[in-house]
Enzyme design. Structure first.
Site: not given
Ligand code: AMP
Length: 397
Positions: A7, A91, A180, A241, A385
């Protein structure tokens, strides 16, 4: 087969080596400050000691070379030779409309990923650098790209279109993509497995609540809606965010404070969310929970506003699917904050949700946290993940 999962960010690189037969992680780690002074690699073999080494990493190729060296180290490594690594799973953040599934990487795929760069200018170029560096060092090892957006490509048009003129979709592909996806897919499938039900028969809502947060509606094994949009800024209130806002706020603040578009975007991405709502107390829910438990107004206001937004999205996805069978909580906050789960579920009386408070305080396992007579099942499913990327990689090679 042993699968290396990568990743890659612009200055960091996370990795895990996973044995696909046992689905166990053999080693994992992180390279930080790549291309910056003071770069370091953290390496931890499963069951062994975590080791942090400061060493120069001028670029991602050097970072990956160090990762491979650590994995094959005669003392602390977990493979005798790099030939044992059967494939690499990468990823990739944005696959646009081109990729509705993971793919085996070749030159054509790399070109298509590059064409998605303007949709994720911070992430995709970094992902590509990681892939190219890996290909240089392991030219004969098959590699797979697993996209954050792919799982959401099954959304119907009415869920992915926005209100501005259709020409923006036609000209620039401005639409909802969602992120996601690997987590939403893994968690919704795992929920069906744990409950012993067919994935294709269930209506599942997955609340991925981490530093980045998103929620998705998965009907009969297909994603039908999700809260992040063209970018990860839309939807839930997150660590830093803002999530959804009235777009006219942008113009209003620009005039009031003389900010340009970059200044406003920086504020919405980095200074908003629970950090901004709590007047910079923290973006970490452990600190916010402390504040809440002390009865401080800013902690209470922040957690209540965060949870209300989650509950409101759950309601809209119940409408989108005409019902829900299972609601899953996952990621850092979803897995570890009973207060958040309890507050969100407090809004769900109309779904017949009742929580088992003892189960709600357990940690680290796939677990049902609603009572046996709860009309809707509520679960905590720790996301994984990396394992999902490793599974996809095995499937394709
Ligand atoms: P993630 O992005 O999934 O890694 O989630 C990271 C976030 O999870 C952190 O910023 C915290 O807000 C939250 N978190 C992690 N551990 C805990 C905990 N024990 N209690 C509450 N929140 C936690």
């Amino acid at each position: 087969m042993k699968i290396l999962v990568i990743n890659c960010g612009s200055s960091s690189l996370k990795f895990q080596l996973i044995d696909s037969d046992t689905e166990k992680c053999l080693a994992k780690g992180l390279c930080e400050r790549i291309g910056i002074e003071g770069s370091m690699i953290t390496y931890a073999p499963e069951g062994g000691e975590k080791k942090k080494t400061e060493t120069p990493m001028p670029d991602h190729t050097e970072a990956i070379r160090l990762v491979l060296e650590a994995l094959a180290d005669p003392e602390t490594g977990v493979v005798k030779s790099l030939d044992e690594i059967g494939a690499v799973g990468h990823r990739v953040v944005h696959g646009g409309e081109k990729f509705a599934e993971s793919v085996l990487i070749d030159d054509e795929v790399l070109k298509a990923v590059e064409e998605c760069n303007d949709l994720a200018p911070l992430h995709n170029p970094a992902n590509l650098i990681g892939i190219n560096a890996c290909r240089r060092l392991m030219p004969d090892t098959p590699m797979v790209a697993v996209f954050d957006t792919a799982f959401h490509q099954t959304m119907p048009q009415e869920a992915y279109l926005y209100g501005p003129p259709y020409e923006y979709y036609k000209n620039y592909k401005i639409r909802r993509y969602g992120f996601h996806g690997t987590s939403h897919s893994y968690v919704s499938k795992r929920a069906a497995e744990v409950l012993g039900k067919r994935y294709e028969d269930l209506k599942v809502i997955v609340c991925h609540l981490g530093n980045g947060a998103s929620i998705s509606a998965v009907k009969n094994g297909r994603c039908v809606d999700t809260s992040m949009g063209l970018t990860p800024l839309e939807g839930l209130i997150m660590g830093t965010r803002s999530g959804d806002i009235d777009p006219a706020i942008i113009e209003f603040i620009a005039h009031k404070e003389g900010k340009d578009i970059d200044g406003i975007m920086e504020m919405l991405n980095k200074k908003s969310g629970v950090l901004g709502l709590s007047e910079n107390l923290s973006s970490d829910f452990r600190d916010l929970e402390d504040s809440y438990n002390k009865g401080e107004e800013r902690g209470i206001r922040t957690i209540q506003t965060f949870c209300y937004r989650v509950a409101k999205y759950i309601g809209s996805y119940v409408a989108a699917m005409n019902g829900v069978d299972v609601i899953c909580f996952t990621a850092g906050v979803g897995e570890n904050a009973p207060l958040v789960r309890n507050t969100v579920c407090g809004y769900l009386g109309y779904l017949g949700v009742t929580l088992d408070q003892e189960a709600n305080h357990k940690r680290g396992e796939d677990i049902v946290i609603s009572t046996p007579d709860s009309k809707t099942t509520v679960m905590v499913i720790p996301t994984n993940e990396e394992l999902a990327i490793a599974r996809e990689t095995v499937r394709l090679v």
